[in-house]
Write an enzyme that holds these catalytic residues in place. Structure first.
Site, short mmCIF file in Angstrom:
data_model
loop_
_atom_site.label_atom_id
_atom_site.label_comp_id
_atom_site.label_asym_id
_atom_site.label_seq_id
_atom_site.Cartn_x
_atom_site.Cartn_y
_atom_site.Cartn_z
N VAL A 98 0.88 -1.04 -0.17
CA VAL A 98 -0.05 0.05 0.10
C VAL A 98 0.91 1.20 -0.01
CG1 VAL A 98 -2.23 -1.07 1.02
CG2 VAL A 98 -0.20 -0.30 2.50
N GLY A 99 0.32 2.53 0.18
CA GLY A 99 1.10 3.68 0.07
C GLY A 99 0.73 4.31 -1.24
N CYS A 100 -0.17 3.71 -1.86
CA CYS A 100 -0.63 4.26 -3.03
C CYS A 100 -2.28 4.58 -3.02
CB CYS A 100 -0.41 3.16 -4.40
SG CYS A 100 1.11 2.49 -4.48
N VAL A 101 -2.46 5.67 -2.25
CA VAL A 101 -3.71 6.10 -1.98
C VAL A 101 -4.00 7.66 -2.57
CG1 VAL A 101 -4.41 4.30 -0.32
CG2 VAL A 101 -2.95 6.37 0.54
#
Lengths: 105, 428
Positions: free
Chosen positions: A102-105
């Site tokens: 994640v970290g792609c928001v």
């Protein structure tokens, strides 16, 4: 939810080809995914990264980011890119049978 | 009488102070807000200043004006959070004790994280995530005579992940109006595999970029910036040259989080993603950009978080179980230039979809599609911000939890045939 063939293995994956059932993962599947991602052979430094990512993912519930990896001291940023060209955290997580970081928001 | 301490008086901290003042009687709790800065900035306005659409005076107001009367405002740097001892040390050595702590210390840009980035700082390399940066960039754009404009995202996550896209779209409109668009190459460089984080929106926005003649360079992680040669250098050897670089440097949580040993690798505080309580301390809650929850870092998200956080703060004070209601809801306008905007609405599990908002068919706003009405919505948002959002008044018809009403799950995306597949290779 679908499935994908890596080499001679059929595994459960999401639409981006990330494995969704870690129980199915093994080192031969990892090598087959790596081949498809353009990495001809998984060497000792690759395995060091994969092992660490799997441990982190088990402990924290998600695969580590590039920054978390390089901060851990397991691999340098440049080396990480050399080992897994393109998106290293993403590619290494895929080979390790983990969810996309994640970290792609 | 309980002591509630809020660290940070920005968007999230201010709205929490107002929520507490409304919902917890003064005889039950005191409110103290600590912030080093006396000014409250309307941060969405930082996007418009470089293009002369907003004045710099418009975005800066006194913090105290927006805090509830019963809150005590302490203007100070925080030296350390000693959560195990329920106290906070201020820069002057003074100690503040608390029963409940709300961390709203936000995030900041960290250009020093990328080698070479500070070399050309505010000469050929600019940011618009700070008041000073945004004002300096206005001057740089005014005097720009043409060449390569590169809009660059260094590393995810960033505050307001749509802002750099908006910047590229507004730059296209700005140079078109100045009749010099033909002399300006606009390139968007991102570490993501597409224009945006989620697939459907990424394709729609990628298509729009293509239509507006903005080149897209993806999967690009900057190893360094060569300020002398004016080049962005990727770890994989790719190079993107620029005349003017507008970068979103790495975003990190406040230094005090790291100094207090409470952060992850980017100094964001590990937070339970549905209750917003600290993963480590029972009487510590985190809101806004300071958390590590996998939601967008944006004022609208803090607004939705506040609805869950205030309820959980009250439950915590009564010894009740916490609600697990925060769903990662985000709602963002994306300015696309020429008086139009896109609106997206999404949460942890549901990516942005096309449709109408907040009502089916009627809208009046359209999701994931350019419209004039969305742009008017964005402009109206400034008034909403000062008068509704930070005062902790709920927005009519828009719930804290995301609604599927009006959303359509597309079979195929019509954002543009080329979309994110059309990735122009840069040299080498």
């Amino acid at each position: 939810m679908g499935s994908k063939t890596y080499g001679t293995f059929v595994v459960e994956t999401n639409d981006e080809g990330f494995m969704t059932n870690f129980q199915q993962w093994n080192k031969d599947i990892a090598a087959a995914i790596a081949k498809q991602e353009g990495i001809a052979e998984l060497t000792a430094p690759h395995w060091k990264v994969i092992d660490y990512m799997q441990k982190e993912s088990a402990a924290k519930g998600s695969a580590p980011s590039i920054r978390a990896m390089t901060k851990s001291g397991v691999v340098g940023t440049k080396e990480f890119y050399d080992l897994f060209p393109g998106g290293p955290a993403k590619k290494a997580a895929k080979i390790a049978g983990l969810k996309k970081p994640v970290g792609c928001v | 009488m309980k002591k509630i301490l809020i660290l940070g008086g920005g968007t999230a901290g201010t709205m929490m102070a107002n929520h507490i003042a409304k919902k917890i009687p003064a005889r039950e709790a005191s409110i103290t807000v600590v912030d080093r800065d006396p000014w409250h900035y309307y941060q969405p306005g930082f996007l418009f200043i470089p293009f002369g659409m907003y004045t710099k005076e418009q975005v800066k107001k006194e913090k105290k004006r927006f805090l509830p009367k019963r809150a005590e405002f302490v203007q100070s740097e925080v030296a350390a959070i000693e959560a195990a001892k329920n106290r906070v040390k201020l820069a002057d050595g003074k100690t503040l004790e608390y029963d409940y702590l709300v961390i709203a210390t936000g995030c900041k840009i960290a250009p020093e994280e990328t080698p070479g980035m500070t070399d050309g700082w505010r000469k050929s390399v600019f940011d618009f995530y700070t008041y000073e940066g945004s004002c300096a960039l206005a001057e740089a754009l005014r005097s720009f005579r043409g060449g390569k404009l590169v809009v660059h995202v260094n590393e995810m996550p960033i505050k307001c992940p749509v802002a750099p896209l908006e910047f590229a779209f507004l730059a296209d409109a700005y140079f078109t109006k100045r009749k010099m668009r033909a002399n300006v190459d606009i390139t968007y460089v991102t570490p993501l595999p597409g224009a945006f984080t989620k697939p459907i929106a990424s394709k729609a926005i990628g298509g729009l970029m293509n239509k507006k003649n903005i080149d897209l360079v993806t999967d690009f992680s900057a190893e360094r910036i060569d300020a002398a040669k004016k080049e962005l250098v990727c770890y994989d050897g790719r190079v993107v040259p620029f005349d003017l670089l507008v970068t979103i440097p790495t975003n990190m949580g406040a230094s005090v989080i790291a100094d207090s040993g409470m952060g992850d690798e980017l100094n964001f505080v590990p937070t339970e993603k549905n209750s917003l309580r600290s993963k480590t301390f029972e009487n510590v809650f985190i809101i806004g950009d300071a958390t590590n929850v996998p939601a967008s870092k944006a004022g609208a998200v803090a607004h939705f978080e506040a609805e869950t956080l205030i309820k959980n703060l009250i439950r915590s004070m009564k010894g009740e179980e916490l609600l697990q209601t925060f769903d990662g809801h985000a709602n963002c306008f994306i300015e696309t230039g020429f008086g139009k905007a896109i609106l997206i609405d999404f949460n942890y599990d549901q990516e942005p979809l096309p449709g109408s908002f907040p009502l089916p068919v009627i809208g009046p706003m359209s999701l994931l599609k350019e419209s004039v009405f969305n742009h008017l919505g964005k402009l109206a948002f400034e008034w909403m911000y000062w008068n509704v959002i930070i005062k902790a008044i709920p927005i009519p018809m828009i719930g804290a939890r995301m609604s599927m009403t009006g959303k359509k799950i597309p079979a195929t995306i019509t954002g543009g045939e080329n979309g994110i597949e059309d990735l122009r290779d840069v040299r080498r």
